[in-house]
Design an enzyme around this catalytic site. Structure first.
Site, PDB file in Angstrom:
ATOM      1  N   HIS A   1      -2.205  -4.050   0.482  1.00  0.00           N
ATOM      2  CA  HIS A   1      -2.189  -4.450  -0.930  1.00  0.00           C
ATOM      3  C   HIS A   1      -2.740  -3.253  -1.694  1.00  0.00           C
ATOM      4  O   HIS A   1      -3.835  -2.778  -1.388  1.00  0.00           O
ATOM      5  CB  HIS A   1      -3.051  -5.693  -1.154  1.00  0.00           C
ATOM      6  CG  HIS A   1      -2.779  -6.414  -2.437  1.00  0.00           C
ATOM      7  ND1 HIS A   1      -3.474  -7.550  -2.817  1.00  0.00           N
ATOM      8  CD2 HIS A   1      -1.881  -6.172  -3.434  1.00  0.00           C
ATOM      9  CE1 HIS A   1      -3.019  -7.983  -3.978  1.00  0.00           C
ATOM     10  NE2 HIS A   1      -2.067  -7.144  -4.374  1.00  0.00           N
ATOM     11  N   LEU A   2      -2.010  -2.734  -2.657  1.00  0.00           N
ATOM     12  CA  LEU A   2      -2.291  -1.419  -3.229  1.00  0.00           C
ATOM     13  C   LEU A   2      -3.726  -1.287  -3.726  1.00  0.00           C
ATOM     14  O   LEU A   2      -4.186  -2.086  -4.542  1.00  0.00           O
ATOM     15  CB  LEU A   2      -1.311  -1.121  -4.365  1.00  0.00           C
ATOM     16  CG  LEU A   2      -1.453   0.259  -5.020  1.00  0.00           C
ATOM     17  CD1 LEU A   2      -1.321   1.377  -3.999  1.00  0.00           C
ATOM     18  CD2 LEU A   2      -0.418   0.427  -6.134  1.00  0.00           C
ATOM     19  N   HIS A   3      -4.402  -0.238  -3.256  1.00  0.00           N
ATOM     20  CA  HIS A   3      -5.774   0.023  -3.674  1.00  0.00           C
ATOM     21  C   HIS A   3      -6.149   1.464  -3.364  1.00  0.00           C
ATOM     22  O   HIS A   3      -5.599   2.093  -2.456  1.00  0.00           O
ATOM     23  CB  HIS A   3      -6.761  -0.912  -2.961  1.00  0.00           C
ATOM     24  CG  HIS A   3      -6.809  -0.732  -1.474  1.00  0.00           C
ATOM     25  ND1 HIS A   3      -5.811  -1.190  -0.626  1.00  0.00           N
ATOM     26  CD2 HIS A   3      -7.741  -0.148  -0.654  1.00  0.00           C
ATOM     27  CE1 HIS A   3      -6.113  -0.905   0.621  1.00  0.00           C
ATOM     28  NE2 HIS A   3      -7.268  -0.251   0.642  1.00  0.00           N
ATOM     29  N   LEU A   4      -7.090   1.989  -4.134  1.00  0.00           N
ATOM     30  CA  LEU A   4      -7.754   3.264  -3.876  1.00  0.00           C
ATOM     31  C   LEU A   4      -9.217   2.984  -3.549  1.00  0.00           C
ATOM     32  O   LEU A   4      -9.771   1.947  -3.939  1.00  0.00           O
ATOM     33  CB  LEU A   4      -7.689   4.188  -5.095  1.00  0.00           C
ATOM     34  CG  LEU A   4      -6.326   4.521  -5.691  1.00  0.00           C
ATOM     35  CD1 LEU A   4      -6.508   5.425  -6.904  1.00  0.00           C
ATOM     36  CD2 LEU A   4      -5.408   5.165  -4.675  1.00  0.00           C
TER      37      LEU A   4
ATOM     38  N   GLN B   1       0.841  -1.202   0.000  1.00  0.00           N
ATOM     39  CA  GLN B   1       0.000   0.000   0.000  1.00  0.00           C
ATOM     40  C   GLN B   1       0.880   1.259   0.000  1.00  0.00           C
ATOM     41  O   GLN B   1       0.915   2.037   0.954  1.00  0.00           O
ATOM     42  CB  GLN B   1      -0.963  -0.033   1.198  1.00  0.00           C
ATOM     43  CG  GLN B   1      -1.958   1.113   1.262  1.00  0.00           C
ATOM     44  CD  GLN B   1      -3.018   1.084   0.185  1.00  0.00           C
ATOM     45  OE1 GLN B   1      -2.906   0.359  -0.800  1.00  0.00           O
ATOM     46  NE2 GLN B   1      -4.057   1.879   0.349  1.00  0.00           N
TER      47      GLN B   1
END
Length: 403
Positions: free
Chosen positions: A239-242, A202
């Site tokens: 865990h990468l998210h918008l 993230q």
């Protein structure tokens, strides 16, 4: 100007990315078709999602405004292609029972006072959302043993968002998944996720941020917002998210006046709000360039182990006028703040991207009824940086963006 390829932090992030992480739906592999004109077409991704292919002409660059401080629905409003696809898909998943709870119209209070906090009672989210992961660092590595987005069900994916036509300089490239948040805080609450198999932690990247900015520009709804919580700033999943969601109420942060810090870089300081923020502004042009500047700033925060939240909204130009109804551009607000590691505090609300912007999802009816503007400001300001540290950081960021 620094780019993704010459960022030491980004290079380290790629080098630390584990390989071979399972995809959402293993064994399915297709090739990207040429972008097509229909609303959406077949997806190349292993989740078998539909592709929402959009073009420059799909961006809504004018005519977005509020009427009376609240969005009153379809009367006099034409939803964009993006809004139609997202809302129809989201309602379909709601009717199919894919959420942890059925979100109805939320009880809403505008707290009396100058700020106009939008408080909403959302008891189910407080009770049923997934337990947050144990976070100890803004730079914590991705851990495949923890919950991550390779484990989502394929039917939770609404579509794959991809730019069609010839690429523009600095515009979004590749694609992102648009996925329902199964514990929604508002109508249309979705996550924007790069390919889950990349196993990115993230930490904000220009690629996913550019999709976030363009998602706001693709919507004709003045209250469609996009945001990011860093680790240590109430991100629940590493865990990468918008986040993306609709809120039918305007917020003070959309029009509050700004102090110029580096106007040639469209860089300002948002003032006269409970939580001052660094702010970038765009009229919808040269979004790619602004994206890289924003990630220069957030990379610096990550290197310094400074937690941060980001909020993208339609907004007035940096110098107002305050409380105007037209939204000629987008404001990107970035709060550098005190970190919150370990267990999340059990207060009336967590201080993350929504709350810093003036939108307060409340967990209990008792807190919802008792909350005042003064108590909300007190809670929010506990998470702000000390004044001297903020001033030093401001000096560092201006110097960084001048390079």
């Amino acid at each position: 100007m620094a780019t993704d390829s010459d960022s030491p932090l980004r290079a380290q992030q790629r080098a630390e990315t584990p390989q071979g992480t399972p995809c959402v739906d293993q064994g399915v592999e297709t090739t990207r078709p040429a972008p097509q004109d229909p609303l959406y077409s077949s997806s190349p991704k292993s989740v078998c999602a539909e592709v929402f292919a959009y073009h420059e002409e799909d961006l809504v660059l004018c005519g977005v405004e509020w009427e009376g401080g609240k969005f009153h629905g379809p009367a006099g409003h034409t939803p964009s292609r993006f809004d139609q696809v997202l809302q129809l898909g989201w309602e379909d998943r709601l009717n199919r029972g894919l959420f942890r709870y059925r979100l109805g119209e939320l009880q809403t209070r505008i707290l009396p006072g100058d700020v106009g906090f939008v408080a909403q009672l959302n008891i189910q989210r407080g009770l049923e959302r997934r337990r947050p992961q144990d976070i100890q660092s803004v730079r914590q590595h991705f851990d495949p043993r923890q919950f991550n987005f390779s484990k989502i069900r394929p039917e939770e994916v609404l579509f794959c968002m991809a730019r069609g036509g010839p690429p523009l300089a600095g515009s979004a490239s590749g694609d992102v998944l648009v996925v329902i948040n199964v514990s929604p805080l508002e109508f249309g609450h979705v996550l924007l996720i790069p390919d889950p198999a990349l196993s990115l932690p993230q930490i904000l990247t220009p690629e996913v941020l550019c999709f976030g900015l363009e998602a706001v520009l693709l919507s004709s709804h003045p209250g469609f917002r996009v945001g990011f919580n860093s680790l240590g700033a109430f991100a629940s999943v590493n865990h990468l998210h918008l986040h993306g969601f609709y809120l039918n109420w305007e917020l003070l942060a959309e029009t509050a006046p700004c102090q110029s810090l580096l106007p040639e870089r469209n860089f300002y300081l948002l003032q006269e709000v409970p939580a001052p923020a660094f702010l970038f502004y765009s009229d919808g042009q040269q979004v790619g360039e602004m994206t890289h500047r924003i990630c220069q700033l957030t990379d610096h925060l990550v290197r310094r182990e400074i937690a941060h939240n980001l909020f993208v909204t339609r907004g007035a130009a940096p110098h107002g006028p305050v409380r105007c109804k037209t939204r000629p551009g987008i404001r990107v607000l970035i709060w550098a703040r005190r970190p919150c590691f370990g267990a999340k505090e059990q207060s009336a609300f967590n201080v993350a991207l929504c709350e810093l912007a003036g939108h307060l999802p409340i967990k209990t009816a008792q807190d919802f009824e008792a909350l005042t503007e003064a108590s909300a400001i007190h809670t929010i300001q506990k998470y702000l940086l000390p004044e001297l540290q903020f001033a030093q950081l401001q000096h560092e960021l201006v110097a960084l963006l001048k390079e």
